[in-house]
Design a protein around this motif. Structure first.
Motif, short mmCIF file in Angstrom:
data_model
loop_
_atom_site.label_atom_id
_atom_site.label_comp_id
_atom_site.label_asym_id
_atom_site.label_seq_id
_atom_site.Cartn_x
_atom_site.Cartn_y
_atom_site.Cartn_z
N TYR A 1 1.80 5.59 -1.52
CA TYR A 1 1.08 5.74 -0.16
C TYR A 1 0.48 7.18 0.39
O TYR A 1 0.63 7.83 -0.73
CB TYR A 1 2.54 5.87 0.91
N CYS A 2 -0.03 7.11 1.47
CA CYS A 2 -0.64 8.45 2.04
C CYS A 2 -2.14 8.74 0.90
O CYS A 2 -2.42 8.09 0.05
CB CYS A 2 0.29 9.52 1.90
N LYS A 3 -2.70 9.76 1.54
CA LYS A 3 -3.95 10.36 0.88
C LYS A 3 -3.59 10.81 -0.55
O LYS A 3 -4.39 10.96 -1.59
CB LYS A 3 -4.63 11.29 1.42
N ASP B 1 11.44 12.19 3.30
CA ASP B 1 10.13 12.79 3.80
C ASP B 1 9.85 11.96 5.26
O ASP B 1 9.70 10.71 5.40
CB ASP B 1 9.03 12.53 2.98
N LEU B 2 9.33 12.96 6.09
CA LEU B 2 9.00 12.44 7.37
C LEU B 2 7.52 11.76 7.29
O LEU B 2 6.63 12.40 6.39
CB LEU B 2 8.51 13.20 8.39
N MET B 3 7.13 10.66 7.92
CA MET B 3 5.76 10.02 7.65
C MET B 3 5.32 9.45 8.93
O MET B 3 6.44 8.98 9.78
CB MET B 3 5.80 8.90 6.34
N VAL B 4 4.25 9.04 8.86
CA VAL B 4 3.55 8.46 10.35
C VAL B 4 2.65 7.22 9.68
O VAL B 4 1.95 7.27 8.68
CB VAL B 4 2.81 9.44 11.09
N ASP C 1 -0.87 1.73 6.71
CA ASP C 1 -0.54 2.82 5.73
C ASP C 1 0.34 4.00 6.38
O ASP C 1 0.04 4.39 7.56
CB ASP C 1 -1.79 3.30 4.93
N TRP C 2 1.22 4.50 5.34
CA TRP C 2 1.99 5.71 5.87
C TRP C 2 1.40 7.11 5.11
O TRP C 2 0.71 6.95 4.27
CB TRP C 2 3.35 5.57 5.23
N PHE C 3 1.61 8.01 6.11
CA PHE C 3 0.79 9.28 5.82
C PHE C 3 2.21 10.49 6.03
O PHE C 3 2.76 10.34 7.07
CB PHE C 3 -0.51 9.59 6.62
N HIS C 4 2.13 11.53 5.08
CA HIS C 4 2.68 12.71 5.32
C HIS C 4 2.09 13.52 6.24
O HIS C 4 0.72 13.82 6.29
CB HIS C 4 2.78 13.50 3.95
N ALA D 1 3.58 15.48 14.72
CA ALA D 1 3.84 14.04 14.10
C ALA D 1 4.68 13.47 15.08
O ALA D 1 4.76 12.15 15.77
CB ALA D 1 4.18 13.90 12.80
N LYS D 2 5.94 14.09 15.41
CA LYS D 2 6.96 13.40 16.24
C LYS D 2 6.37 13.28 17.70
O LYS D 2 7.18 12.31 18.59
CB LYS D 2 8.14 14.48 16.30
N ARG D 3 5.52 14.01 18.19
CA ARG D 3 5.08 13.96 19.65
C ARG D 3 3.88 12.76 19.71
O ARG D 3 3.43 12.70 20.99
CB ARG D 3 4.50 15.32 20.14
N LEU D 4 3.44 12.21 18.67
CA LEU D 4 2.24 11.42 18.75
C LEU D 4 2.60 10.02 19.55
O LEU D 4 3.90 9.56 19.44
CB LEU D 4 1.87 10.91 17.40
N ASP D 5 1.89 9.51 20.43
CA ASP D 5 1.82 8.49 21.10
C ASP D 5 1.06 7.20 20.34
O ASP D 5 1.61 5.98 20.09
CB ASP D 5 1.33 8.60 22.59
#
Length: 216
Positions: A141-143, A152-155, A162-165, A176-180
């Motif tokens: 996953y991720c770049k 690990d935290l992922m978005v 797809d998931w990203f660090h 990342a936690k504040r993303l809408d």
């Protein structure tokens, strides 16, 4: 007068862990006392329990290796509770068993609501002689193209899923936690267009962020 013949060894169905009220059986995962007190407990799967003529019980085990015990050592994607089922079999005194633990499949572990001290997971079998793993490939996953580390935290991108660090997309964990909403660099233009067309830029958050569990 002839000597009394010693009773033959016998295989046990179960065995009580010394000093506890827990019972172990073949197939259970156990914590075993290491030779050096400063080291973490060894982890093994019970294969067989055998009692000798004097009542001494020996446990036949198959060892789990921690990542740092493997030839290549710990890598970035290895979880803190990850272990590998090895091809290393051994026989130890049952008195060295400290307690029971649980080794989950990777899929089951990622669905846990909370993780205890005796919870571990295994997604690889490990050849202790060659240092090779089975399977030798897993999804990435991720770049950074790394296998998933459940710590690990992922978005998740709302367009391609797809998931990203956060660090790989120039973002802090707090941001990342504040993303809408989140769209990766590849999907950004199309994603923003869809948001505008569907009036999705509201207080409701569709972005998935997290490690999927908490520790207890």
């Amino acid at each position: 007068m002839g000597k009394l013949r010693a009773s033959p060894r016998r295989t046990l169905d179960s065995f009580p862990i010394k000093g506890t009220n827990k019972i172990i059986k073949p197939g259970d995962a156990v914590l075993m006392r290491p030779p050096e007190p400063s080291k973490p407990s060894y982890i093994a799967r019970v294969e067989k329990l055998v009692s000798d003529a004097r009542g001494n019980v020996r446990v036949h085990v198959r060892w789990y290796y921690r990542p740092e015990e493997s030839i290549e050592g710990r890598r970035q994607f290895h979880g803190s509770k990850e272990v590998f089922l090895s091809d290393h079999f051994d026989v130890q005194s049952a008195d060295t068993i400290e307690g029971k633990c649980t080794v989950y499949s990777f899929k089951s572990y990622t669905k846990l609501e909370s993780v205890g001290n005796e919870d571990f997971f295994c997604r690889f079998e490990y050849n202790s002689k060659t240092g090779s793993f089975t399977p030798d490939r897993v999804a990435v996953y991720c770049k950074c193209e790394m296998p998933y580390n459940p710590d690990d935290l992922m978005v998740q991108c709302e367009e391609c899923s797809d998931w990203f660090h956060p660090a790989c997309i120039d973002m802090t964990a707090e941001e990342a936690k504040r993303l809408d909403h989140f769209f990766c660099q590849t999907c950004s233009a199309e994603g923003q267009k869809k948001l505008q067309n569907s009036h999705a830029a509201s207080k409701h958050s569709d972005t998935k962020v997290g490690t999927k569990r908490r520790r207890r």
